[in-house]
Design an enzyme around this catalytic site. Structure first.
Site, PDB file in Angstrom:
ATOM      1  N   ASP A  92      -6.934  -3.326   3.364  1.00  0.00           N
ATOM      2  CA  ASP A  92      -5.498  -3.255   3.171  1.00  0.00           C
ATOM      3  C   ASP A  92      -4.882  -4.479   3.841  1.00  0.00           C
ATOM      4  OD1 ASP A  92      -2.865  -2.608   2.923  1.00  0.00           O
ATOM      5  OD2 ASP A  92      -2.943  -0.812   4.163  1.00  0.00           O
ATOM      6  N   ASP A 271      -7.920   6.438  -1.312  1.00  0.00           N
ATOM      7  CA  ASP A 271      -8.301   6.433   0.103  1.00  0.00           C
ATOM      8  C   ASP A 271      -7.291   7.286   0.846  1.00  0.00           C
ATOM      9  OD1 ASP A 271      -6.531   4.584   2.227  1.00  0.00           O
ATOM     10  OD2 ASP A 271      -6.095   4.212   0.117  1.00  0.00           O
TER      11      ASP A 271
END
Length: 376
Positions: A92, A271
C-alpha cells in the site's frame, strides 16, 4: 504482470483468474494477509505458506519507511529477502495511513506532510516519493499515492480530493516510467478509485483510472465506516466500469460475508486486518458463524477447535484449551486464533473459486452469507 480471466458465474459478476508475477502465480479470487511492518502478526512465514496457503501478502510503505527504514531494506536486497517470503507481495502506498493520521498531517497539492506515530518526527510524502519507497521495498504490485477520504464526507471535498488523487496518479505513472526496479523483477502499478459514496464521482474516478490502462485497478475509500449497503452499491457501480481484463482489488474489505458479496460484484482481490486483529481478541470465524473464545460456554467443551477446520490448529487443540489460553493471557492463544482465521479466509476464497468453476457460486453464496455472520 499478467492477468488471465478463466471462468465467470452466469448469475453474478463473480469470476476466477490467474495473476502472473515474477514471484509466482496468484489464483483469484484471493485474500491477502496483511503484514503491515513486514510481518503478519503472530504468524511465521512457513505457516503462511504451508498451512494457511497464502499466495500473496501485504506490506505498507508508511510503516516500513519509518521502521526498519529504507536503508536496512535496500541493504537486505528488498523486502522479499528481508522477511524471507519468496511469493508475491503488494505494498500500500501509505495513503490510508495518511488518512488515519488526520490530527498530525497536512495535505497540499505537492504531497502530504505528516508526523511519525513513533517519535513525532516530520516527514513529507509526494507521489514520486511513494514510488521511490516502493521501488526500494520491492513488492510485485505497488499502489499509486492517493487520498482516502473519510466517511461521511462532503461532496465538494470528495470531488476535490478525487481530482487531486487523479493528478497524483499522473505523477506516479510518469515517475515509475522514469525509474527502474532494483532487484531484477517487475513491479506493477495499480491506481485507486476514490469518490466517497457519491455515484457520479465514483463513475468518473473509475473511468479516469481505467483510461491509464495499468495492469490492475484498485477501489479505495470504502470500509471506512459507511453502511454495508453503501459499500456494495459503490463496488457494484465501479466494477461495472472497470475493465474485465484487469484484476480488481477492493482495499481493506472485510468480513467473510463482505468478501463473498463483493466477489459476486466482480472483485478479485481483498485484504483486511480483521482476521488477525479480531483473532487477538478471541473472535474466530468459521463456516457456521463466529465464536468468541473467551465465552464461558467453551470452558468444558473439549471438541476440536473447528470440526470443519482448514489448518492444523483446528484439529490439534480443543475449544476449552484455546479459551484457557486466552484467559491465561498466553501468546499461543493469539497465534492459534490468527492461524485459524487466516486459513479460514483463504479457504473461503478458494471455495468461492471452486463454486464459480462449477457454476454453483450464487446459490452457495446465498446459503453461506447468513451463516457466516451469526454468533455461535
Amino acid at each position: 504482470m499478467n492477468f488471465i480471466l478463466e471462468a465467470e458465474d452466469e448469475k453474478s459478476r463473480a469470476r476466477t483468474g490467474t495473476i502472473e508475477t515474477d514471484h509466482g502465480k496468484i489464483k483469484t479470487p484471493i485474500f491477502m494477509p496483511v503484514g503491515t511492518a513486514g510481518t503478519v502478526k503472530g504468524v511465521h512465514q512457513h505457516e503462511l505458506d504451508q498451512d494457511i496457503k497464502a499466495q500473496i501478502i501485504l506490506g505498507n510503505t508508511y510503516h516500513l519507511y519509518l521502521r526498519p527504514g529504507l536503508e536496512v531494506i535496500e541493504n537486505a536486497g528488498g523486502l522479499h529477502q528481508f522477511n524471507g517470503w519468496n511469493k508475491p507481495m503488494l505494498t500500500d502506498s501509505g495513503g490510508y495511513q495518511v488518512y488515519s493520521l488526520s490530527g498530525t498531517r497536512k495535505i497540499q497539492e505537492e504531497g502530504v506532510e505528516f508526523r511519525s506515530h513513533i517519535d513525532g518526527s516530520a516527514h513529507f510524502f509526494t507521489p514520486e516519493k511513494a514510488i521511490d519507497i516502493q521501488r526500494i521495498i520491492g513488492a510485485d504490485i505497488i499502489m499509486a499515492f492517493d487520498e482516502c477520504t473519510p466517511y461521511p464526507c462532503e461532496y465538494n471535498y470528495a470531488k476535490d480530493s478525487m481530482h487531486m488523487t487523479h493528478r497524483w496518479l499522473k505523477r506516479c505513472v510518469e515517475h515509475i516510467n522514469k525509474t527502474e526496479g532494483l532487484y531484477g523483477h517487475s513491479q506493477a502499478l495499480f491506481p485507486i478509485v476514490q469518490g466517497s459514496t457519491y455515484k457520479d464521482l465514483r463513475i468518473k474516478s473509475a473511468e479516469t483510472i481505467a483510461s491509464f490502462d495499468l495492469p490492475g485497478n484498485a477501489i479505495g475509500g470504502l470500509s471506512v465506516g459507511e453502511p454495508a449497503e453503501e459499500l456494495y452499491a459503490m463496488t457494484d457501480l465501479v466494477c461495472n466500469v472497470l475493465p474485465k481484463d484487469k484484476p480488481r482489488y477492493l482495499m481493506g474489505v472485510g468480513t467473510p460475508a463482505n468478501i463473498l458479496e463483493c466477489i459476486a460484484l466482480g472483485v478479485d482481490m481483498f485484504d483486511c486486518v480483521m482476521p488477525t486483529r479480531n483473532a487477538r481478541h478471541g473472535m474466530l470465524f468459521t463456516r457456521n458463524g463466529i465464536m468468541n473464545m473467551k465465552n464461558a460456554k467453551w470452558k468444558n467443551d473439549f471438541s476440536k477447535l473447528d470440526e470443519f477446520g482448514t489448518s492444523y490448529v483446528d484439529s490439534a487443540y480443543s475449544k476449552s484449551y484455546v479459551r484457557h489460553l486466552f484467559h491465561a493471557k498466553e501468546y499461543l492463544a493469539l497465534q492459534i486464533a490468527s492461524i485459524h482465521n487466516l486459513a479460514f479466509y483463504l479457504w473461503l476464497v478458494d471455495e468461492a473459486r471452486n463454486q464459480i468453476e462449477k457454476g454453483t457460486f450464487s446459490a452457495w453464496k446465498d446459503e453461506m452469507v447468513p451463516k457466516l455472520s451469526q454468533k455461535l
